[in-house]
Design an enzyme around this catalytic site. Structure first.
Site, PDB file in Angstrom:
ATOM      1  N   ASN A  69      77.475-107.260  -5.037  1.00 32.13           N
ATOM      2  CA  ASN A  69      78.789-107.282  -5.687  1.00 32.13           C
ATOM      3  C   ASN A  69      79.198-108.703  -6.060  1.00 32.13           C
ATOM      4  O   ASN A  69      78.916-109.656  -5.341  1.00 32.13           O
ATOM      5  CB  ASN A  69      79.838-106.645  -4.773  1.00 32.13           C
ATOM      6  CG  ASN A  69      79.525-105.193  -4.495  1.00 32.13           C
ATOM      7  OD1 ASN A  69      78.728-104.600  -5.219  1.00 32.13           O
ATOM      8  ND2 ASN A  69      80.116-104.621  -3.467  1.00 32.13           N
ATOM      9  N   ASP A 118      82.467-109.336  -6.909  1.00 30.44           N
ATOM     10  CA  ASP A 118      83.938-109.327  -6.917  1.00 30.44           C
ATOM     11  C   ASP A 118      84.596-110.113  -5.787  1.00 30.44           C
ATOM     12  O   ASP A 118      85.824-110.239  -5.752  1.00 30.44           O
ATOM     13  CB  ASP A 118      84.452-107.878  -6.901  1.00 30.44           C
ATOM     14  CG  ASP A 118      83.922-107.068  -5.708  1.00 30.44           C
ATOM     15  OD1 ASP A 118      83.566-107.665  -4.675  1.00 30.44           O
ATOM     16  OD2 ASP A 118      83.863-105.824  -5.826  1.00 30.44           O
ATOM     17  N   HIS A 142      73.931-111.425  -6.766  1.00 28.65           N
ATOM     18  CA  HIS A 142      74.177-111.430  -8.213  1.00 28.65           C
ATOM     19  C   HIS A 142      75.280-112.405  -8.619  1.00 28.65           C
ATOM     20  O   HIS A 142      75.831-112.288  -9.708  1.00 28.65           O
ATOM     21  CB  HIS A 142      74.503-110.001  -8.685  1.00 28.65           C
ATOM     22  CG  HIS A 142      73.348-109.052  -8.562  1.00 28.65           C
ATOM     23  ND1 HIS A 142      73.462-107.685  -8.647  1.00 28.65           N
ATOM     24  CD2 HIS A 142      72.020-109.302  -8.377  1.00 28.65           C
ATOM     25  CE1 HIS A 142      72.262-107.127  -8.492  1.00 28.65           C
ATOM     26  NE2 HIS A 142      71.379-108.091  -8.326  1.00 28.65           N
ATOM     27  N   CYS A 193      83.143-126.689 -20.601  1.00 26.53           N
ATOM     28  CA  CYS A 193      82.910-127.803 -19.690  1.00 26.53           C
ATOM     29  C   CYS A 193      83.431-129.084 -20.357  1.00 26.53           C
ATOM     30  O   CYS A 193      83.631-129.120 -21.575  1.00 26.53           O
ATOM     31  CB  CYS A 193      81.411-127.905 -19.438  1.00 26.53           C
ATOM     32  SG  CYS A 193      80.932-129.222 -18.322  1.00 26.53           S
ATOM     33  N   SER A 216      73.065 -97.712  -5.481  1.00 25.76           N
ATOM     34  CA  SER A 216      72.124 -96.739  -6.019  1.00 25.76           C
ATOM     35  C   SER A 216      70.695 -97.249  -5.825  1.00 25.76           C
ATOM     36  O   SER A 216      69.737 -96.500  -6.005  1.00 25.76           O
ATOM     37  CB  SER A 216      72.408 -96.483  -7.504  1.00 25.76           C
ATOM     38  OG  SER A 216      72.311 -97.683  -8.229  1.00 25.76           O
ATOM     39  N   ASN A 225      76.408 -93.451   1.949  1.00 30.82           N
ATOM     40  CA  ASN A 225      76.590 -93.193   0.518  1.00 30.82           C
ATOM     41  C   ASN A 225      76.934 -91.713   0.367  1.00 30.82           C
ATOM     42  O   ASN A 225      76.246 -90.864   0.939  1.00 30.82           O
ATOM     43  CB  ASN A 225      75.286 -93.524  -0.244  1.00 30.82           C
ATOM     44  CG  ASN A 225      75.490 -93.626  -1.745  1.00 30.82           C
ATOM     45  OD1 ASN A 225      76.179 -92.798  -2.346  1.00 30.82           O
ATOM     46  ND2 ASN A 225      74.895 -94.629  -2.358  1.00 30.82           N
ATOM     47  N   GLU A 262      76.381 -89.924  -2.029  1.00 30.57           N
ATOM     48  CA  GLU A 262      75.319 -89.276  -2.824  1.00 30.57           C
ATOM     49  C   GLU A 262      73.945 -89.641  -2.259  1.00 30.57           C
ATOM     50  O   GLU A 262      73.772 -90.712  -1.688  1.00 30.57           O
ATOM     51  CB  GLU A 262      75.347 -89.795  -4.275  1.00 30.57           C
ATOM     52  CG  GLU A 262      76.683 -89.761  -4.962  1.00 30.57           C
ATOM     53  CD  GLU A 262      77.037 -88.393  -5.503  1.00 30.57           C
ATOM     54  OE1 GLU A 262      76.097 -87.605  -5.732  1.00 30.57           O
ATOM     55  OE2 GLU A 262      78.240 -88.126  -5.678  1.00 30.57           O
ATOM     56  N   ALA A 290      82.338 -95.318   2.072  1.00 31.19           N
ATOM     57  CA  ALA A 290      82.069 -96.493   2.902  1.00 31.19           C
ATOM     58  C   ALA A 290      83.001 -96.584   4.119  1.00 31.19           C
ATOM     59  O   ALA A 290      82.536 -96.725   5.258  1.00 31.19           O
ATOM     60  CB  ALA A 290      82.206 -97.744   2.044  1.00 31.19           C
TER      61      ALA A 290
HETATM   62  P1  OAD Z   1      75.747 -98.516  -8.811  1.00 32.72           P
HETATM   63  O1  OAD Z   1      76.950 -98.276  -9.650  1.00 32.72           O
HETATM   64  O2  OAD Z   1      74.408 -98.395  -9.450  1.00 32.72           O
HETATM   65  O3  OAD Z   1      75.752 -97.501  -7.579  1.00 32.72           O
HETATM   66  C1  OAD Z   1      76.909 -97.297  -6.812  1.00 32.72           C
HETATM   67  C2  OAD Z   1      76.564 -96.411  -5.626  1.00 32.72           C
HETATM   68  O4  OAD Z   1      77.720 -96.318  -4.813  1.00 32.72           O
HETATM   69  C3  OAD Z   1      76.136 -94.994  -5.988  1.00 32.72           C
HETATM   70  O5  OAD Z   1      74.941 -94.655  -5.270  1.00 32.72           O
HETATM   71  C4  OAD Z   1      77.321 -94.130  -5.503  1.00 32.72           C
HETATM   72  O6  OAD Z   1      76.895 -92.850  -5.023  1.00 32.72           O
HETATM   73  C5  OAD Z   1      77.863 -94.972  -4.374  1.00 32.72           C
HETATM   74  N1  OAD Z   1      79.298 -94.775  -4.074  1.00 32.72           N
HETATM   75  C6  OAD Z   1      80.303 -94.416  -4.915  1.00 32.72           C
HETATM   76  N2  OAD Z   1      81.482 -94.378  -4.255  1.00 32.72           N
HETATM   77  C7  OAD Z   1      81.221 -94.743  -2.975  1.00 32.72           C
HETATM   78  C8  OAD Z   1      82.024 -94.919  -1.807  1.00 32.72           C
HETATM   79  N3  OAD Z   1      83.355 -94.712  -1.819  1.00 32.72           N
HETATM   80  N4  OAD Z   1      81.419 -95.308  -0.662  1.00 32.72           N
HETATM   81  C9  OAD Z   1      80.073 -95.524  -0.632  1.00 32.72           C
HETATM   82  N5  OAD Z   1      79.274 -95.387  -1.697  1.00 32.72           N
HETATM   83  C10 OAD Z   1      79.829 -95.000  -2.854  1.00 32.72           C
HETATM   84  O7  OAD Z   1      75.964 -99.938  -8.127  1.00 32.72           O
HETATM   85  P2  OAD Z   1      74.903-100.933  -7.469  1.00 32.72           P
HETATM   86  O8  OAD Z   1      73.826-100.202  -6.756  1.00 32.72           O
HETATM   87  O9  OAD Z   1      75.674-101.931  -6.706  1.00 32.72           O
HETATM   88  O10 OAD Z   1      74.118-105.828 -11.458  1.00 32.72           O
HETATM   89  O11 OAD Z   1      74.310-101.618  -8.758  1.00 32.72           O
HETATM   90  C11 OAD Z   1      73.412-102.659  -8.630  1.00 32.72           C
HETATM   91  C12 OAD Z   1      73.568-103.630  -9.757  1.00 32.72           C
HETATM   92  O12 OAD Z   1      73.495-102.947 -11.016  1.00 32.72           O
HETATM   93  C13 OAD Z   1      74.907-104.310  -9.807  1.00 32.72           C
HETATM   94  O13 OAD Z   1      74.997-105.413  -8.948  1.00 32.72           O
HETATM   95  C14 OAD Z   1      75.013-104.725 -11.241  1.00 32.72           C
HETATM   96  C15 OAD Z   1      74.516-103.463 -11.895  1.00 32.72           C
HETATM   97  O14 OAD Z   1      74.024-103.564 -13.151  1.00 32.72           O
HETATM   98  C16 OAD Z   1      74.432-106.744 -12.359  1.00 32.72           C
HETATM   99  O15 OAD Z   1      75.483-106.742 -12.969  1.00 32.72           O
HETATM  100  C17 OAD Z   1      73.361-107.782 -12.515  1.00 32.72           C
END
Ligand code: OAD
Length: 231
Positions: free
Chosen positions: A93, A95, A110, A138, A179, A203, A205, A221
């Site tokens: 993340n 954020d 990231h 800059c 994911s 998760n 899912e 979470a």
């Molecule tokens: P994703 O959006 O691919 O996946 C989010 C995951 O969170 C999914 O498996 C959901 O099932 C799960 N989810 C949703 N709500 C939830 C909750 N309340 N509690 C727990 N889990 C929950 O996000 P990331 O896997 O973080 O990269 O994505 C990886 C990277 O892809 C990001 O860092 C970003 C993106 O493109 C860049 O921007 C370089």
């Protein structure tokens, strides 16, 4: 679960960790990449063609993040870190939500939307608190870019090295809200497992890697973390 039974703990978090705070995930329902094409907003070539649009997009991410606050799950992790110093967070993340919950030892794979970078000077500038960037250029005149990893960017070598080392040596690995499709992060659960860590996934899912975990918790979470760590 008593974390004192473990020596080295890693929480590995993705967008689902921030979802309950109100930050959109990237994939799935309401996902950012359903609404925006990353090719236009989240890669170096888009920045070369239209830096204003790319910076506007990232300012929007900052504005959205500032409307949100860390949730109970972030607080549980932060409190666990106070009880067990060898507890690290490896997050995808950008954020800054873990830090806002006073977590320490946060490795940002990231990068962060709260930093800007000048490519020509190698300068990294913290830019906190406001939705809009304090400056877009800059002092050398070049555009500043968000200090985050975009699609097709290489990850920071030292950051990857640190994350790989921590995960390779941990004995408890808890993955939350990812994911697990983006590399090299997608390889980390398998790394932890291959080195003998107890691996847990929170998760709602099923993910492509769910089958490798010792235990999967199909909850949000904050609920999953409360279930595991409430006394
Ligand atoms: P994703 O959006 O691919 O996946 C989010 C995951 O969170 C999914 O498996 C959901 O099932 C799960 N989810 C949703 N709500 C939830 C909750 N309340 N509690 C727990 N889990 C929950 O996000 P990331 O896997 O973080 O990269 O994505 C990886 C990277 O892809 C990001 O860092 C970003 C993106 O493109 C860049 O921007 C370089």
């Amino acid at each position: 679960m008593d974390i004192q039974n473990y020596n080295r703990i890693v929480f590995f978090t993705g967008a689902g960790m921030s979802a309950e705070s109100g930050v959109p995930t990237y994939r799935g329902r309401g996902g950012i990449w359903n609404e925006y094409k990353w090719e236009e907003y989240a890669c170096e070539s888009a920045f070369m063609v239209n830096p204003e649009a790319v910076l506007d997009f990232h300012e929007l991410r900052r504005i959205e993040a500032l409307k949100c606050n860390p949730h109970k799950g972030h607080e549980i992790i932060s409190q666990l870190q106070n009880k067990h110093s060898n507890t690290h967070i490896v997050t995808q993340n950008i954020d800054g939500m873990h830090q806002r919950a006073d977590s320490k030892n946060v490795i940002e794979l990231h990068g962060s939307i709260w930093r800007m970078r000048c490519e020509s000077e190698g300068l990294i500038i913290e830019d906190l608190d406001r939705g809009n960037y304090n400056k877009r250029h800059c002092n050398c005149g070049r555009w500043l870019r968000p200090d985050i990893i975009w699609f097709q960017d290489m990850l920071n070598e030292k950051t990857v090295q640190k994350a790989t080392e921590l995960i390779g040596k941990c004995d408890l690995f808890i993955s939350i809200g990812t994911s697990a499709v983006v590399w090299p992060a997608a390889g980390y659960p398998k790394l932890a497992k291959s080195k003998g860590a107890y691996c847990l996934e929170i998760n709602p899912e099923t993910t492509e890697l769910s089958s490798i975990y010792d235990k999967t918790i199909r909850s949000k979470a904050s609920e999953g973390l409360s279930d595991i760590f409430s006394n």
